[in-house]
Structure formats: structure tokens, C-alpha cells
Design a protein around this motif. Structure first.
Motif, PDB file in Angstrom:
ATOM      1  N   VAL A  43      -3.577   2.814  -1.221  1.00 51.79           N
ATOM      2  CA  VAL A  43      -3.352   1.474  -1.751  1.00 51.79           C
ATOM      3  C   VAL A  43      -1.910   1.365  -2.232  1.00 51.79           C
ATOM      4  O   VAL A  43      -1.431   2.238  -2.962  1.00 51.79           O
ATOM      5  N   ALA A  44      -1.235   0.293  -1.810  1.00 50.81           N
ATOM      6  CA  ALA A  44       0.124   0.021  -2.274  1.00 50.81           C
ATOM      7  C   ALA A  44       0.167  -1.377  -2.879  1.00 50.81           C
ATOM      8  O   ALA A  44      -0.512  -2.285  -2.406  1.00 50.81           O
ATOM      9  N   ALA A  45       0.978  -1.547  -3.925  1.00 47.31           N
ATOM     10  CA  ALA A  45       1.089  -2.843  -4.601  1.00 47.31           C
ATOM     11  C   ALA A  45       2.551  -3.210  -4.748  1.00 47.31           C
ATOM     12  O   ALA A  45       3.413  -2.342  -4.916  1.00 47.31           O
ATOM     13  N   MET A  46       2.824  -4.525  -4.682  1.00 47.68           N
ATOM     14  CA  MET A  46       4.195  -5.017  -4.832  1.00 47.68           C
ATOM     15  C   MET A  46       4.169  -6.393  -5.467  1.00 47.68           C
ATOM     16  O   MET A  46       3.183  -7.131  -5.355  1.00 47.68           O
ATOM     17  N   GLU A  47       5.260  -6.753  -6.167  1.00 50.09           N
ATOM     18  CA  GLU A  47       5.378  -8.083  -6.735  1.00 50.09           C
ATOM     19  C   GLU A  47       5.723  -9.093  -5.648  1.00 50.09           C
ATOM     20  O   GLU A  47       6.376  -8.758  -4.660  1.00 50.09           O
ATOM     21  N   SER A  48       5.314 -10.346  -5.865  1.00 45.19           N
ATOM     22  CA  SER A  48       5.646 -11.411  -4.915  1.00 45.19           C
ATOM     23  C   SER A  48       7.034 -11.956  -5.259  1.00 45.19           C
ATOM     24  O   SER A  48       7.177 -13.032  -5.835  1.00 45.19           O
ATOM     25  N   THR A  49       8.067 -11.189  -4.923  1.00 45.46           N
ATOM     26  CA  THR A  49       9.449 -11.547  -5.222  1.00 45.46           C
ATOM     27  C   THR A  49      10.003 -12.444  -4.127  1.00 45.46           C
ATOM     28  O   THR A  49      10.256 -11.971  -3.013  1.00 45.46           O
ATOM     29  N   SER A  50      10.177 -13.741  -4.440  1.00 45.72           N
ATOM     30  CA  SER A  50      10.701 -14.709  -3.464  1.00 45.72           C
ATOM     31  C   SER A  50       9.965 -14.528  -2.129  1.00 45.72           C
ATOM     32  O   SER A  50       8.742 -14.474  -2.092  1.00 45.72           O
ATOM     33  N   THR A  51      10.731 -14.405  -1.025  1.00 47.87           N
ATOM     34  CA  THR A  51      10.124 -14.091   0.272  1.00 47.87           C
ATOM     35  C   THR A  51      10.455 -12.677   0.717  1.00 47.87           C
ATOM     36  O   THR A  51      10.131 -12.286   1.839  1.00 47.87           O
ATOM     37  N   ASN A  63       0.867 -11.112  -8.472  1.00 45.56           N
ATOM     38  CA  ASN A  63       1.576 -12.180  -9.175  1.00 45.56           C
ATOM     39  C   ASN A  63       2.506 -11.559 -10.208  1.00 45.56           C
ATOM     40  O   ASN A  63       2.089 -10.758 -11.047  1.00 45.56           O
ATOM     41  N   ALA A  64       3.783 -11.924 -10.167  1.00 46.99           N
ATOM     42  CA  ALA A  64       4.762 -11.326 -11.077  1.00 46.99           C
ATOM     43  C   ALA A  64       4.408 -11.576 -12.537  1.00 46.99           C
ATOM     44  O   ALA A  64       4.735 -10.761 -13.411  1.00 46.99           O
ATOM     45  N   LEU A  71      -0.113   0.897 -13.222  1.00 48.04           N
ATOM     46  CA  LEU A  71      -1.101  -0.161 -13.435  1.00 48.04           C
ATOM     47  C   LEU A  71      -2.120  -0.203 -12.300  1.00 48.04           C
ATOM     48  O   LEU A  71      -3.304  -0.455 -12.514  1.00 48.04           O
ATOM     49  N   LEU A  72      -1.660   0.050 -11.091  1.00 53.55           N
ATOM     50  CA  LEU A  72      -2.548   0.014  -9.930  1.00 53.55           C
ATOM     51  C   LEU A  72      -3.590   1.115  -9.989  1.00 53.55           C
ATOM     52  O   LEU A  72      -4.779   0.873  -9.738  1.00 53.55           O
ATOM     53  N   GLU A  73      -3.172   2.327 -10.345  1.00 48.13           N
ATOM     54  CA  GLU A  73      -4.108   3.454 -10.274  1.00 48.13           C
ATOM     55  C   GLU A  73      -5.230   3.355 -11.306  1.00 48.13           C
ATOM     56  O   GLU A  73      -6.282   3.955 -11.125  1.00 48.13           O
ATOM     57  N   LEU A 131      -4.457  -4.319 -12.039  1.00 47.45           N
ATOM     58  CA  LEU A 131      -3.814  -5.345 -11.227  1.00 47.45           C
ATOM     59  C   LEU A 131      -4.851  -6.066 -10.367  1.00 47.45           C
ATOM     60  O   LEU A 131      -5.885  -5.488 -10.005  1.00 47.45           O
ATOM     61  N   ARG A 132      -4.557  -7.328 -10.053  1.00 50.85           N
ATOM     62  CA  ARG A 132      -5.412  -8.112  -9.169  1.00 50.85           C
ATOM     63  C   ARG A 132      -4.609  -8.562  -7.955  1.00 50.85           C
ATOM     64  O   ARG A 132      -3.518  -9.123  -8.114  1.00 50.85           O
TER      65      ARG A 132
END
Length: 411
Positions: free
Chosen positions: A59-67, A86-87, A109-111, A115-116
Motif C-alpha cells: 500500500v502506498a499513500a500520497m497527498e493530492s498536491t495540485s495535479t 486529502n491534504a 499514518l498509513l501503517e 488515513l482515508r
């Protein structure tokens, strides 16, 4: 906190670089963390993906930074589960800020399951989104250019927009074209009116009396050329969109049975939601995600009105536009009756958001059950609110000091 995922990655994404932190099981029950920085170019993203796979990340997570998130998300989505976050959810947890710390914090936070993930549609729906959103942008370009033309005519004291419903009608364009061509006699210009506009010739004669000069003509010619170019692009794009939506023709037909929902609104509903309502646990969840759910704030047992939550602006705008058209139907169906009932008490803006909510909830159940819209009728609200209305009237009389006894009508 209890560990939810053993092998995770947190990504902090910028325009040019990406910082990735991998957290995996270490020795003696501890957690091992490793952080690397990559370019956001495609080949570098592929190297990052191979590294994550080699580490066994699931599982990988990332912020929705612009595009900027799109390249990394699209690169990883076929190889593992990817969460777009969501940032605002990340910022809710206070911490010191840097790219490396951000990546590590997202992984932590993910582990532990704090996070949602946000909804990211599959590739075929993303293509529909790209097309329908570009159409909205083109329509905005057209509207802005028409507004510039109107302001320029006002500068020349030509009040054509005060008489004509639109500056893009056949009559209005003929008059503006004649002005550009050098015609200055307002009677000759007004005589160019077509159809129903000919009844307004006296008013048009007055409106077309001004000081339209060569400078205004040059600007008007340029503006009309840009409007024509945008309209040609819209015509071409609409054909492309119609072809792209052929696999969803059945869903389009269902959605267009809702009052106020035309082809364009139905296309946006499908493009933004994916037409698969299984992704949303309930119609309330869908309405909140779209941004048309009523805001709620409860404190000490008291409820306070707050604005609706932020949501999908593309979907919300089209739903509110459809609600506005329903409001002009004047009690012809349930939705128009709802609009009329609410606009009198809460204002037109809130009424449109409420009707937009009803349209979206109807779309949810129609697509879930594969059935057309069934209208409750314009009298449904009145019939089901008679008792509540009677209670309100009784309460008002009692506040004035009266004693009220209600007799049940004979069966």
C-alpha cells in the motif's frame, strides 16, 4: 497503535521531485524506514516503482498536491494499492514540515490506519472526466468573451444587450456585424432583426444609437472571431464526447428521465461518479463527497447551520444548474415543488443546493437499481407535511395565549 499494514510507502510529491519513504518490518520487532528522492519524470517514477516492489510494499499513500500526483499514481496503480489522501487530513496532525518528514509522516499514518483514501476513477472514466471538464472550460471561455463584447459595446453607448436576450443570437450578430462593416444608421441596424425580435425594432433603434468607431470595430471583430473559434471547438468536442459515452448510453437514458437533467448534466454525473454506485456506501456519502449535503454542527445538543462541505466542484456546478432549470418549471413535478417551497423560506441559493441533493440521491438509486426516475408529484410535500404544518400553527397560537383543541375529521 495497532499496526494495520506491514509494508507501506508514503510519498511527498512536488512538481520536479518526489520523496518516498518505505516502512517495513525490522529486527527485534522494530520498524525499518528508508527514504529516497526521485525525479517526477516517467523513467524515474518507474525506478521508484521497482524499488517499492522490491521492498514488498503493498500500500502506498500520497497527498493530492495540485495535479502533480497523477504521474506517480498512474505509475503505481497497476502494481499495488495506491491511496490518494486529502491534504487537509494530513494537516490535521501537527508536525514539523519538510519533504522527508512529510513522506515519513504519511507512511506512519498509513501503517496504523489513520488515513482515508479518496475516490480516484478508473482510466476509462478519467478520460470522460477530461473531456467533460474541458467542455466546461471552453464554455467558460465563450461566456467570458461574450461578456467582453458586451462591455465594449457599453463603452460605445450601444445598449444592444439591454434589448436582445443574447449577443450571440442571429439578429444580434447581424447587427454587430453591420456595425463592424461601418453601418451607423440605427434604423438600418434595427431592421436587421429576425423573427420575434422585429417586434422590438423601436427599442432596438434607441439601443443602437451610440458612438461606435473604428477602434470599437477592430475589437469587436477580434472578439467575434474568438467566439466563433470556441464554438467550432465546442461542436467538435461534443461529437467526441458523444462517441466516448456510447458504452454508457443506457445510463444516460436513465438519468435524463430526471426533470432538469439533460444530456450534458447526465454526462457529467457519469464522468464524475463513474456510474458505479457501489463505490459509495450510501446516497448520503455520495452527496457529501459531491458537496451538496447539508452541513451539520452539533454542540451541547443544539444544531447550528453551516455551509455544505467542499466537494466535487464540477459535479456540484452542473447539479445546481439543473436545479435552477427545475425551479423554472413552476410546480410541474416534485423537484420544482421542492424548489418553490424552499426558496420562499430559505432563499433561491439554498433551494438549488437542496434540489441538487435530491437529483443526486435519485441518480444514486436509479443507477443502483437500473430503473428510470419516478416522480412523486408536485403535491407530495404538501400531503406529507400537513400534520407538521398543523403542529406549527398550534404552537404559534399557544404562544399567543390561546388554547387549541383539534377535532379529527370524520372518516
Amino acid at each position: 497503535m495497532e499496526l494495520q499494514y506491514e509494508r507501506v510507502a508514503g510519498l511527498d510529491i512536488g512538481k520536479a521531485t518526489l520523496t518516498a519513504c518505505v516502512r517495513t518490518p525490522g529486527s527485534r520487532g522494530r520498524r525499518r524506514a528508508e527514504t529516497r528522492t526521485f525525479s517526477t519524470m516517467t523513467r524515474s517514477l518507474q525506478v521508484m516503482r521497482d524499488w517499492l516492489l522490491a521492498e514488498g510494499v503493498t500500500v502506498a499513500a500520497m497527498e493530492s498536491t495540485s495535479t502533480y500526483w497523477k504521474g506517480a499514481f498512474y505509475c503505481l496503480e497497476e502494481a499495488m494499492e495506491v491511496w490518494l489522501i486529502n491534504a487537509a487530513h494530513i494537516k490535521a496532525f501537527d508536525r514539523r514540515k519538510s519533504d522527508v518528514r512529510d513522506a515519513e509522516w504519511i507512511a506512519q499514518l498509513l501503517e496504523v490506519g489513520l488515513l482515508r483514501p479518496s475516490f480516484v476513477p478508473p482510466p476509462d472514466i478519467r478520460r470522460l472526466r477530461m473531456l467533460t471538464r474541458y467542455r466546461v472550460q471552453l464554455m467558460g471561455d465563450r461566456t467570458r468573451e461574450i461578456t467582453r463584447l458586451e462591455l465594449m459595446l457599453e463603452d460605445a453607448s450601444v445598449k444592444l444587450s439591454s434589448v436582445a436576450a443574447s449577443l450571440t443570437s442571429v439578429s444580434a450578430r447581424a447587427m454587430v456585424g453591420a456595425l463592424i462593416g461601418g453601418e451607423s444608421d440605427p434604423r438600418v441596424l434595427a431592421d436587421l432583426a429576425k423573427g420575434k425580435m422585429r417586434r422590438k425594432i423601436p427599442a432596438l433603434t434607441e439601443a443602437l444609437t451610440g458612438h461606435f468607431d473604428a477602434g470599437h470595430a477592430q475589437l469587436a471583430r477580434s472578439m467575434l472571431a474568438r467566439i466563433a473559434a470556441v464554438e467550432a471547438a465546442l461542436t467538435e468536442l461534443n461529437a467526441v464526447i458523444a462517441a466516448a459515452f456510447e458504452p454508457w448510453s443506457h445510463q444516460l437514458e436513465l438519468l435524463q428521465t430526471i426533470p432538469g437533467v439533460g444530456e450534458k448534466v447526465a454526462q457529467v454525473i457519469i464522468a464524475e461518479t463513474g456510474a458505479d454506485m457501489a463505490r459509495f456506501p450510501s446516497p448520503e456519502h455520495l452527496a457529501s463527497w459531491a458537496g451538496v449535503a447539508p452541513g451539520m454542527h452539533e454542540s451541547a445538543g443544539r444544531f447550528h447551520a453551516i455551509p455544505p462541505p467542499h466537494g466535487n466542484k464540477w459535479l456540484t456546478a452542473m447539479l445546481v444548474e439543473a436545479a435552477g432549470s427545475v425551479g423554472r418549471m413552476k410546480g410541474a413535478n416534485y423537484l420544482s415543488a421542492q424548489h418553490a417551497r424552499l426558496s420562499g423560506r430559505r432563499g433561491a441559493g439554498r433551494a438549488q443546493v437542496a434540489v441538487a441533493h435530491s437529483i443526486l440521491v435519485s441518480a444514486y438509486w436509479m443507477l443502483t437499481r437500473d430503473e428510470p426516475y419516478r416522480d412523486l408529484g408536485p403535491d407530495w410535500l404538501a400531503k406529507h407535511n400537513d400534520e407538521a404544518h398543523a403542529r406549527r400553527l398550534v404552537a404559534q397560537l399557544e404562544r399567543l395565549g390561546h388554547t387549541v383543541t383539534l377535532d379529527q375529521p370524520a372518516a
